[in-house]
Design an enzyme around this catalytic site. Structure first.
Site, PDB file in Angstrom:
ATOM      1  N   HIS A 196       0.872  -1.177   0.000  1.00 39.90           N
ATOM      2  CA  HIS A 196       0.000   0.000   0.000  1.00 39.90           C
ATOM      3  C   HIS A 196       0.909   1.227   0.000  1.00 39.90           C
ATOM      4  O   HIS A 196       2.011   1.178   0.558  1.00 39.90           O
ATOM      5  CB  HIS A 196      -0.845  -0.052   1.279  1.00 39.90           C
ATOM      6  CG  HIS A 196      -1.916   0.985   1.393  1.00 39.90           C
ATOM      7  ND1 HIS A 196      -1.647   2.289   1.731  1.00 39.90           N
ATOM      8  CD2 HIS A 196      -3.256   0.916   1.234  1.00 39.90           C
ATOM      9  CE1 HIS A 196      -2.781   2.971   1.785  1.00 39.90           C
ATOM     10  NE2 HIS A 196      -3.778   2.165   1.484  1.00 39.90           N
ATOM     11  N   ASP A 247       3.189  -4.127   8.147  1.00 41.31           N
ATOM     12  CA  ASP A 247       1.948  -3.374   8.033  1.00 41.31           C
ATOM     13  C   ASP A 247       0.797  -4.373   8.217  1.00 41.31           C
ATOM     14  O   ASP A 247       0.486  -5.150   7.324  1.00 41.31           O
ATOM     15  CB  ASP A 247       1.910  -2.714   6.639  1.00 41.31           C
ATOM     16  CG  ASP A 247       0.560  -2.099   6.325  1.00 41.31           C
ATOM     17  OD1 ASP A 247      -0.355  -2.170   7.158  1.00 41.31           O
ATOM     18  OD2 ASP A 247       0.418  -1.553   5.204  1.00 41.31           O
ATOM     19  N   GLN A 280      -4.487  -4.974   7.234  1.00 40.43           N
ATOM     20  CA  GLN A 280      -5.528  -5.903   6.756  1.00 40.43           C
ATOM     21  C   GLN A 280      -5.545  -7.208   7.546  1.00 40.43           C
ATOM     22  O   GLN A 280      -6.451  -8.017   7.365  1.00 40.43           O
ATOM     23  CB  GLN A 280      -5.317  -6.233   5.264  1.00 40.43           C
ATOM     24  CG  GLN A 280      -5.468  -5.055   4.324  1.00 40.43           C
ATOM     25  CD  GLN A 280      -6.912  -4.566   4.200  1.00 40.43           C
ATOM     26  OE1 GLN A 280      -7.863  -5.277   4.526  1.00 40.43           O
ATOM     27  NE2 GLN A 280      -7.091  -3.348   3.735  1.00 40.43           N
ATOM     28  N   LYS A 335     -10.320  -0.282  10.521  1.00 37.27           N
ATOM     29  CA  LYS A 335     -10.566  -1.512   9.757  1.00 37.27           C
ATOM     30  C   LYS A 335     -10.913  -2.674  10.691  1.00 37.27           C
ATOM     31  O   LYS A 335     -11.365  -3.713  10.252  1.00 37.27           O
ATOM     32  CB  LYS A 335      -9.344  -1.871   8.906  1.00 37.27           C
ATOM     33  CG  LYS A 335      -9.069  -0.860   7.786  1.00 37.27           C
ATOM     34  CD  LYS A 335      -7.924  -1.320   6.921  1.00 37.27           C
ATOM     35  CE  LYS A 335      -7.243  -0.179   6.193  1.00 37.27           C
ATOM     36  NZ  LYS A 335      -7.941   0.309   5.020  1.00 37.27           N
ATOM     37  N   CYS A 339      -4.659   2.419  -3.630  1.00 34.73           N
ATOM     38  CA  CYS A 339      -3.422   2.967  -3.065  1.00 34.73           C
ATOM     39  C   CYS A 339      -2.252   2.021  -3.277  1.00 34.73           C
ATOM     40  O   CYS A 339      -1.414   1.833  -2.380  1.00 34.73           O
ATOM     41  CB  CYS A 339      -3.569   3.289  -1.576  1.00 34.73           C
ATOM     42  SG  CYS A 339      -4.781   4.549  -1.254  1.00 34.73           S
TER      43      CYS A 339
HETATM   44  C1  LIG Z   1      -2.414  -2.783   3.727  1.00 34.96           C
HETATM   45  C2  LIG Z   1      -2.786  -1.382   4.090  1.00 34.96           C
HETATM   46  N1  LIG Z   1      -1.860  -0.582   4.617  1.00 34.96           N
HETATM   47  C3  LIG Z   1      -2.143   0.685   4.984  1.00 34.96           C
HETATM   48  C4  LIG Z   1      -3.401   1.211   4.825  1.00 34.96           C
HETATM   49  C5  LIG Z   1      -3.659   2.636   5.251  1.00 34.96           C
HETATM   50  O1  LIG Z   1      -4.546   2.682   6.329  1.00 34.96           O
HETATM   51  P1  LIG Z   1      -4.864   4.091   7.016  1.00 34.96           P
HETATM   52  O2  LIG Z   1      -5.473   4.925   5.916  1.00 34.96           O
HETATM   53  O3  LIG Z   1      -5.833   3.778   8.092  1.00 34.96           O
HETATM   54  O4  LIG Z   1      -3.592   4.665   7.490  1.00 34.96           O
HETATM   55  C6  LIG Z   1      -4.395   0.421   4.265  1.00 34.96           C
HETATM   56  C7  LIG Z   1      -5.740   0.982   4.038  1.00 34.96           C
HETATM   57  O5  LIG Z   1      -6.372   0.723   3.044  1.00 34.96           O
HETATM   58  C8  LIG Z   1      -4.078  -0.916   3.899  1.00 34.96           C
HETATM   59  O6  LIG Z   1      -5.006  -1.712   3.369  1.00 34.96           O
END
Ligand SMILES: Cc1ncc(COP(=O)(O)O)c(C=O)c1O
Length: 412
Positions: free
Chosen positions: A125, A203, A206, A229, A369
């Site tokens: 992401h 990260d 998910q 999430k 993203c």
């Molecule tokens: C794998 C992953 N990392 C990071 C993010 C970013 O999350 P946040 O916008 O809550 O910082 C997302 C959100 O879609 C994601 O799916």
């Protein structure tokens, strides 16, 4: 595949949003990968805190302020316990994006320089890609990528080869890909990184909402996730880190609350975790997130994972009925989290999302993203259906029905 009847936790009624109607239709929400809906207990916990216990934290001596302090501390304890973390090394941030930026600034700027490499993956992401790109550009380091193969998986052989070059300072990767759904072998990757002298950052945005996460078993130096999430509120993220590394790091943001003492020309830092929580923290959000993890704990994360896996298996099976539909990522539900990204021949993903919306079904379309990954997949965008604890097989049926109806509109 388990029988379809097992693919429901029967908890839709816990989520008040499902009482809403859109043009008379029920809400079929298949976008939990973007953000999850909230159970009544989370909404109530946050409202109750604001109604009866609201005061700033770490400042007041009066009884109400002490209630707010206790609520915030207790929230941290519960959130840390949810993933087997230590409250002292569990830092509340705004979201996972801020948690990763914190690391890129506080750890990255002190530890990455010319001749060093940062190793990430093609499936990241932007939240786990852009901060490293900026860091490497600024510090004259090299940003390298582990490739994603045609199954949507990483190669441990490539990881070994990269680490053998001897210049990798950091390995950062997603636990579960938000596009491919791939569940990465976290413990194997972090063990290899550690053996090569590299720091690991995972990260978990998910992963935490849909499977049991045990930080000790995963072995990462840093693990970050995001509250919204995980059926929690927006505005709160979580960073768990190694105590030794956090102690050595300089703060990310500076100001109130994160100091031990300040003079006109000097300052010393507060202890962990407060050193990394400048300014008024997300207090009511922390209380809401604690209620969210209690709710998930009550369901049982093993059951949540079983539910999401069987619903994903069902989704993959049903999506295969739609002519021209191609799902990206590992073909087996066992190897993936609760989502399926796909293209439909002859229909742009944005049109796919709009067409299924006519059937009352919410899915996401776009680059999610993850623009570099889209390039690897040879597509500009995909549609993505992602499931949460409240979804049922009938939601997948509604998606497939809406997709079939959409194909008819496009005369395919
Ligand atoms: C794998 C992953 N990392 C990071 C993010 C970013 O999350 P946040 O916008 O809550 O910082 C997302 C959100 O879609 C994601 O799916």
């Amino acid at each position: 595949m388990p029988p379809v009847a097992e693919s429901t936790l029967g908890v839709k009624a816990d989520f008040p949003i499902f009482k809403r109607r859109f043009s008379g239709r029920e809400l079929i929400y298949l976008d939990s990968g973007a953000t999850a809906q909230k159970p009544q207990v989370v909404i109530d916990a946050q409202a109750e805190h604001l109604r009866n216990h609201n005061a700033n934290v770490h400042r007041g001596v009066y009884a109400l302020a002490q209630e707010a302090d206790a609520a915030y501390d207790e929230a941290r304890r519960r959130v840390a316990a949810f993933v087997g973390g230590d409250p002292r090394t569990t830092i509340f941030t705004k979201n996972v994006t801020e948690a990763i930026n914190l690391l890129a600034y506080s750890w990255g700027r002190a530890n990455v320089g010319p001749g060093d490499a940062v190793l990430i993956t093609q499936m990241e992401h932007h939240a786990n890609l852009v901060p490293w790109q900026v860091l490497c550009r600024e510090r004259g380091a090299e940003l390298r990528y582990l490739e994603v193969d045609e199954r949507g998986e990483l190669s441990l052989e490539q990881l070994d080869a990269e680490l053998a070059r001897g210049d990798v300072k950091l390995v950062a990767f997603a636990h579960v890909s938000n596009v491919l759904g791939t569940i990465n072998p976290v413990a194997e990757i972090t063990a290899r990184a550690r053996a090569a002298g590299a720091v690991s950052i995972v990260d978990g945005a998910q992963a935490v909402p849909q499977m049991p996460v045990d930080l000790a078993a995963l072995g990462a130096d840093f693990y970050a996730w995001t509250g919204h999430k995980a059926v929690g509120p927006t505005g709160i993220g979580v960073l768990h880190g190694s105590e030794a590394l956090l102690e050595r790091m300089e703060p990310f943001l500076t100001g109130g609350d994160m100091i031990a003492s300040v003079d006109f020309q000097s300052v010393s830092w507060n202890e962990l975790p407060y050193k990394f929580e400048a300014g008024t923290p997300p207090i009511a959000e922390a209380v809401g997130l604690a209620a969210a993890v209690d709710y998930l704990d009550g369901l049982g994360m093993d059951r949540v994972r079983t539910h999401e896996r069987s619903l994903t298996a069902y989704m993959l099976e049903r999506l295969a009925e739609v002519p021209g539909l191609r799902v990206v990522g590992p073909p087996e539900a066992e190897r993936r989290g609760g989502l399926a990204s796909f293209t439909v021949e002859g229909i742009h993903p944005h049109d796919v999302a709009e067409l299924v919306d006519r059937g009352g079904v919410c899915i996401r379309a776009g680059h999610h993203c993850a623009q570099p990954l889209m390039r690897c997949l040879g597509v500009g965008a995909t549609a993505r259906a992602s499931v949460g604890v409240y979804n049922e097989p009938s939601d997948i049926d509604a998606l497939v029905q809406a997709l079939q109806a959409g194909r008819e509109i496009f005369e395919l």
